[in-house]
Motif scaffolding. Structure first.
Motif, PDB file in Angstrom:
ATOM      1  N   VAL A  43       0.719  -1.143  -0.115  1.00  0.00           N
ATOM      2  CA  VAL A  43       0.084  -0.159  -0.174  1.00  0.00           C
ATOM      3  C   VAL A  43       0.836   1.128   0.084  1.00  0.00           C
ATOM      4  N   GLU A  44       0.663   2.116  -0.832  1.00  0.00           N
ATOM      5  CA  GLU A  44       1.193   3.159  -1.076  1.00  0.00           C
ATOM      6  C   GLU A  44      -0.044   4.525  -0.813  1.00  0.00           C
ATOM      7  N   PHE A  45       0.657   5.760  -0.457  1.00  0.00           N
ATOM      8  CA  PHE A  45      -0.433   6.996  -0.327  1.00  0.00           C
ATOM      9  C   PHE A  45       0.155   8.025  -0.914  1.00  0.00           C
ATOM     10  N   ASP A  46      -0.705   8.807  -1.656  1.00  0.00           N
ATOM     11  CA  ASP A  46      -0.773  10.000  -2.430  1.00  0.00           C
ATOM     12  C   ASP A  46      -1.658  11.073  -1.987  1.00  0.00           C
ATOM     13  N   TYR A  47      -1.059  12.535  -1.616  1.00  0.00           N
ATOM     14  CA  TYR A  47      -2.151  13.360  -1.462  1.00  0.00           C
ATOM     15  C   TYR A  47      -2.098  14.612  -2.663  1.00  0.00           C
ATOM     16  N   LYS A  48      -1.233  14.308  -3.532  1.00  0.00           N
ATOM     17  CA  LYS A  48      -0.861  15.364  -4.657  1.00  0.00           C
ATOM     18  C   LYS A  48      -2.411  15.811  -5.132  1.00  0.00           C
ATOM     19  N   ASP A  49      -2.403  16.959  -5.193  1.00  0.00           N
ATOM     20  CA  ASP A  49      -3.495  17.992  -5.887  1.00  0.00           C
ATOM     21  C   ASP A  49      -4.959  17.574  -5.155  1.00  0.00           C
ATOM     22  N   MET A  50      -4.615  17.192  -3.978  1.00  0.00           N
ATOM     23  CA  MET A  50      -6.095  17.103  -2.928  1.00  0.00           C
ATOM     24  C   MET A  50      -6.436  18.543  -2.776  1.00  0.00           C
ATOM     25  N   LYS A  51      -7.949  18.458  -2.658  1.00  0.00           N
ATOM     26  CA  LYS A  51      -8.671  19.477  -2.373  1.00  0.00           C
ATOM     27  C   LYS A  51      -9.050  19.680  -0.806  1.00  0.00           C
ATOM     28  N   VAL A  52      -9.029  20.708  -0.161  1.00  0.00           N
ATOM     29  CA  VAL A  52      -9.514  20.727   1.089  1.00  0.00           C
ATOM     30  C   VAL A  52     -10.710  21.835   1.257  1.00  0.00           C
ATOM     31  N   GLY A  53     -11.930  21.158   1.584  1.00  0.00           N
ATOM     32  CA  GLY A  53     -13.330  21.890   1.599  1.00  0.00           C
ATOM     33  C   GLY A  53     -13.224  22.398  -0.184  1.00  0.00           C
ATOM     34  N   LYS A  54     -13.197  23.858  -0.267  1.00  0.00           N
ATOM     35  CA  LYS A  54     -13.500  24.451  -1.353  1.00  0.00           C
ATOM     36  C   LYS A  54     -12.003  24.890  -1.939  1.00  0.00           C
ATOM     37  N   MET A  55     -11.040  24.872  -1.295  1.00  0.00           N
ATOM     38  CA  MET A  55      -9.698  25.238  -1.713  1.00  0.00           C
ATOM     39  C   MET A  55      -8.780  23.997  -2.039  1.00  0.00           C
ATOM     40  N   THR A  56      -7.697  24.683  -2.788  1.00  0.00           N
ATOM     41  CA  THR A  56      -6.559  23.811  -3.146  1.00  0.00           C
ATOM     42  C   THR A  56      -6.009  23.578  -1.539  1.00  0.00           C
ATOM     43  N   GLU A  57      -5.190  22.431  -1.392  1.00  0.00           N
ATOM     44  CA  GLU A  57      -4.461  22.250  -0.149  1.00  0.00           C
ATOM     45  C   GLU A  57      -3.547  23.335   0.207  1.00  0.00           C
ATOM     46  N   THR A  58      -2.884  23.789  -0.802  1.00  0.00           N
ATOM     47  CA  THR A  58      -2.049  25.009  -0.616  1.00  0.00           C
ATOM     48  C   THR A  58      -2.637  26.236  -0.154  1.00  0.00           C
ATOM     49  N   GLU A  59      -3.891  26.437  -0.661  1.00  0.00           N
ATOM     50  CA  GLU A  59      -4.429  27.612  -0.353  1.00  0.00           C
ATOM     51  C   GLU A  59      -5.090  27.463   1.134  1.00  0.00           C
ATOM     52  N   ALA A 114       4.999  -7.807  -2.356  1.00  0.00           N
ATOM     53  CA  ALA A 114       3.564  -8.134  -2.496  1.00  0.00           C
ATOM     54  C   ALA A 114       3.336  -8.246  -4.118  1.00  0.00           C
ATOM     55  N   LYS A 115       2.438  -9.280  -4.573  1.00  0.00           N
ATOM     56  CA  LYS A 115       2.365  -9.107  -6.186  1.00  0.00           C
ATOM     57  C   LYS A 115       1.582  -7.990  -6.554  1.00  0.00           C
ATOM     58  N   TYR A 116       0.702  -7.220  -5.788  1.00  0.00           N
ATOM     59  CA  TYR A 116      -0.094  -6.391  -6.045  1.00  0.00           C
ATOM     60  C   TYR A 116       0.151  -4.966  -5.162  1.00  0.00           C
ATOM     61  N   THR A 117      -0.040  -3.924  -5.699  1.00  0.00           N
ATOM     62  CA  THR A 117      -0.022  -2.832  -4.985  1.00  0.00           C
ATOM     63  C   THR A 117      -1.114  -1.818  -5.097  1.00  0.00           C
ATOM     64  N   MET A 118      -1.624  -1.351  -3.793  1.00  0.00           N
ATOM     65  CA  MET A 118      -2.630  -0.482  -3.826  1.00  0.00           C
ATOM     66  C   MET A 118      -2.520   1.006  -3.554  1.00  0.00           C
ATOM     67  N   LEU A 119      -2.650   1.746  -4.756  1.00  0.00           N
ATOM     68  CA  LEU A 119      -2.098   3.140  -4.482  1.00  0.00           C
ATOM     69  C   LEU A 119      -3.456   4.072  -3.905  1.00  0.00           C
ATOM     70  N   VAL A 120      -3.371   4.226  -2.949  1.00  0.00           N
ATOM     71  CA  VAL A 120      -4.407   5.117  -2.246  1.00  0.00           C
ATOM     72  C   VAL A 120      -4.175   6.692  -2.238  1.00  0.00           C
ATOM     73  N   LYS A 121      -5.116   7.186  -3.073  1.00  0.00           N
ATOM     74  CA  LYS A 121      -4.912   8.682  -3.357  1.00  0.00           C
ATOM     75  C   LYS A 121      -6.029   9.343  -2.954  1.00  0.00           C
ATOM     76  N   THR A 122      -5.652  10.365  -1.759  1.00  0.00           N
ATOM     77  CA  THR A 122      -6.577  11.227  -1.150  1.00  0.00           C
ATOM     78  C   THR A 122      -6.954  12.363  -2.305  1.00  0.00           C
ATOM     79  N   THR A 123      -8.252  12.378  -2.842  1.00  0.00           N
ATOM     80  CA  THR A 123      -8.387  13.438  -3.618  1.00  0.00           C
ATOM     81  C   THR A 123      -9.230  14.687  -3.005  1.00  0.00           C
ATOM     82  N   PHE A 124      -9.823  14.288  -1.699  1.00  0.00           N
ATOM     83  CA  PHE A 124     -10.653  15.518  -1.019  1.00  0.00           C
ATOM     84  C   PHE A 124     -10.716  15.274   0.430  1.00  0.00           C
ATOM     85  N   THR A 125     -10.379  16.178   1.231  1.00  0.00           N
ATOM     86  CA  THR A 125     -10.536  16.305   2.531  1.00  0.00           C
ATOM     87  C   THR A 125     -11.533  17.417   3.239  1.00  0.00           C
TER      88      THR A 125
END
Length: 200
Positions: A43-59, A114-125
């Motif tokens: 399992v690998e995690f990714d938070y790139k380009d995630m939105k937070v509420g109505k904003m970008t994460e950076t904002e 492991a034979k398989y990898t699950m890429l867990v990308k958070t798109t919105f928080t």
């Protein structure tokens, strides 16, 4: 006293079930049958380009940092560090713990063999809030893409999780990180159960 305890438990269970009912999980593409019989899942995690509420994460992060620093010098900078650190110290461990508890024998984690990898990308928080007189649960949306570990271009399946809720029983969740942690806890549990039911 016993009746009061049972009543409180039922109220808490109702709140949890109501929050979970809003969650949606679906197989967006592919087939989960290749995971049948697999004992490990990287399992690998990714938070790139995630939105937070109505904003970008950076904002969002810049706004919160400035607000807290105006109230107390350095408080905003500490908040930013906690916001980033919570991923590795709270969200991801809780997700994996919950996933493993409900996976039916499959162990998920940083398992490069492991034979398989699950890429867990958070798109919105949605961080939610608790100001005593009113509260809103945290929520996260995730894309879980399962690929062959040796060939990341080979997509086995893609699962979407929408509105995974996060909040503590009896509204005792004043810490943003705690609320979001519970959202990942619920997401891990739901994904594990979903994969287990579909991987025949």
């Amino acid at each position: 006293m016993k009746k009061q305890i049972i009543g409180l438990f039922l109220v808490a269970a109702s709140l949890v079930s109501n929050g979970a009912a809003a969650q949606k999980i679906r197989l967006a593409e592919g087939d989960l049958s290749p995971l049948a019989g697999e004992k490990e899942l990287n399992v690998e995690f990714d938070y790139k380009d995630m939105k937070v509420g109505k904003m970008t994460e950076t904002e969002y992060v810049n706004k919160k940092r400035d607000e807290y620093n105006k109230k107390e010098a350095g408080k905003g900078d500490n908040w930013v560090k906690a916001w980033e650190d919570d991923r590795e110290t709270r969200f991801e461990p809780k997700f994996l713990q919950s996933f493993n508890q409900f996976s039916g024998g499959m162990t998920a984690g940083p398992l490069a063999s492991a034979k398989y990898t699950m890429l867990v990308k958070t798109t919105f928080t949605e961080p939610g809030y608790n100001i005593v007189v009113h509260r809103v649960n945290a929520q996260v949306n995730l894309d879980a893409t399962i690929v062959e570990t040796a060939n990341r271009n080979k997509v086995v399946a893609k699962i979407t999780v929408e509105k995974s809720p996060g909040g503590a029983w009896f509204d005792n969740d004043f810490d943003t990180g705690q609320r979001i942690t519970e959202a990942y806890n619920n997401a891990g549990m739901s994904l594990a159960g979903f994969i287990r039911s579909k991987a025949h």
